[in-house]
Design a protein around this motif. Structure first.
Motif, mmCIF file in Angstrom:
data_model
loop_
_atom_site.group_PDB
_atom_site.id
_atom_site.type_symbol
_atom_site.label_atom_id
_atom_site.label_comp_id
_atom_site.label_asym_id
_atom_site.label_seq_id
_atom_site.Cartn_x
_atom_site.Cartn_y
_atom_site.Cartn_z
ATOM 1 N N LYS A 1 0.838 -1.198 0.000
ATOM 2 C CA LYS A 1 0.000 0.000 0.000
ATOM 3 C C LYS A 1 0.872 1.247 0.000
ATOM 4 O O LYS A 1 1.657 1.479 0.929
ATOM 5 N N GLY B 1 0.254 4.452 0.382
ATOM 6 C CA GLY B 1 0.062 5.393 1.482
ATOM 7 C C GLY B 1 0.728 4.930 2.756
ATOM 8 O O GLY B 1 1.356 5.728 3.477
ATOM 9 N N MET C 1 4.532 5.312 2.396
ATOM 10 C CA MET C 1 4.964 6.697 2.614
ATOM 11 C C MET C 1 5.007 7.026 4.105
ATOM 12 O O MET C 1 5.937 7.681 4.587
ATOM 13 N N GLU C 2 3.997 6.555 4.843
ATOM 14 C CA GLU C 2 3.976 6.813 6.280
ATOM 15 C C GLU C 2 5.139 6.117 6.980
ATOM 16 O O GLU C 2 5.748 6.671 7.902
ATOM 17 N N LYS D 1 4.240 7.899 -8.874
ATOM 18 C CA LYS D 1 4.120 7.958 -7.414
ATOM 19 C C LYS D 1 5.048 6.950 -6.750
ATOM 20 O O LYS D 1 5.633 7.227 -5.701
#
Length: 349
Positions: free
Chosen positions: A149, A151, A154-155, A176
């Motif tokens: 995933k 997102g 990135m976290e 991305k």
């Protein structure tokens, strides 16, 4: 021989690593021979997981026996494993089991497997604290994370808590995903690349290797099951393919063909509420065109594909998909293509 350093871990290894998921499908002695040949050929990083059935056990058998590299030169080989644990007790059980199966005293990179959330200290779960405790006890050397995933990835990078990130990365990467690579590099993390062949959709290893060789901080783990596959990757250790105009044009064509709504086979969508093998059935059209077709036309897979007719559009799968695919409609499109192949209306290689 080109080497890769996994960020601030300091782990430096030759540019190709061994993905040990596929060895769960072959006999123990065959797996041991494959693993030993990989080490003798120059591979030093081996990636496995508690979830890969007996993969860890086979690594322990190959390297942990009397006279094996775990006994004679443990510092010359690096083992990464993973846990799906959701509680501290599950974490402890997985770690102890992995150490026992691997037959070694410590794991170099221990990773949370397919993370849906970024565990952090003080978040109430105790999960990150488990990693810290294991590291303090010398049972693991470095704390890693894996996810499909974007997102969550990135976290993980932004948290500064993890020393490595394992994420799908191939020449089909989106802009991305390329930005994620840049963020990982900037953060000082190590970048472990899974699915360098996009789950089997990429069938020209030379192009895959030439792409990967452009990225200094990216260590690809190639899933290896056969000696012929191993020899191919070992051949690239000293004679790494360079990105040529011909390969650039080939990759551009590949990206045009595969861009957009195609299934990467990650399996996050599973299990299906009506028993469809989504992560395979949802990319059947591509596999028929890009992989030897007879294996996908057996009675078993015909039965599996027919299960698509049972889809009730509950869309639970779509809520889980990290790529936000319209899974029910993609499944139906794949079934239509499959039926045309079976009826002889469409030919495949």
């Amino acid at each position: 021989m080109r080497t890769i350093t996994l960020g601030r871990t300091g782990i430096t290894v030759p540019q190709n690593a061994f993905g040990a998921l596929p060895i769960q499908r072959i006999p123990k002695e065959d797996a041991a021979q494959l693993l030993q040949c990989a080490y003798e050929g120059g591979m030093r990083f081996f990636d496995t997981a508690r979830a890969y059935s007996d993969s860890e056990e086979k690594i322990g058998y190959a390297f942990g026996r009397e006279g094996g590299i775990f006994k004679t030169g443990r510092e010359h080989i690096f083992i990464a494993s993973k846990t799906h644990a959701q509680t501290p007790q599950e974490f402890q059980n997985d770690l102890e089991t992995s150490l026992r199966m691997l037959n070694c005293g410590y794991i170099d990179v221990y990773q949370f497997h397919q993370m849906d959330t970024c565990w952090k200290p003080g978040d109430g779960t105790g999960m990150y604290e488990c990693m810290l405790k294991a590291k303090a006890e010398g049972k693991i050397r470095h704390i890693g994370a894996t996810t499909h995933k974007l997102g969550v990835a990135m976290e993980i990078v932004q948290s500064g808590l993890y020393e490595t990130l394992q994420y799908p990365f191939s020449y089909l990467a989106t802009e991305k995903e390329m930005d994620l690579y840049r963020q990982v590099q900037k953060s000082g993390m190590g970048f472990i690349c899974m699915k360098g062949l996009a789950g089997g959709l990429i069938n020209r290893s030379e192009a895959a290797m030439a792409f990967m060789a452009q990225y200094d901080n990216a260590l690809p783990i190639w899933g290896i099951q056969r000696m012929s596959e191993l020899k191919e990757w070992l051949a690239y250790m000293d004679r790494t393919p360079e990105m040529t105009p011909e390969l650039e044009a080939y990759i551009r064509d590949e990206k045009r063909e595969l861009a957009g709504n195609f299934c990467r086979g990650c399996g996050y969508c599973m299990p299906c509420t009506v028993g469809i093998t989504i992560n395979q059935c949802n990319r059947m059209s591509l596999m028929l065109r890009r992989a030897p077709s007879q294996a996908w036309l057996t009675p078993h897979w015909q039965t599996e594909m027919e299960k698509i007719n049972d889809c009730v559009d509950c869309r639970v799968c779509t809520t889980r998909c990290p790529y936000e695919l319209d899974i029910p409609n993609l499944l139906r499109a794949n079934l239509k293509d499959y039926q045309e192949v079976l009826a002889g209306k469409v030919s495949v290689s």
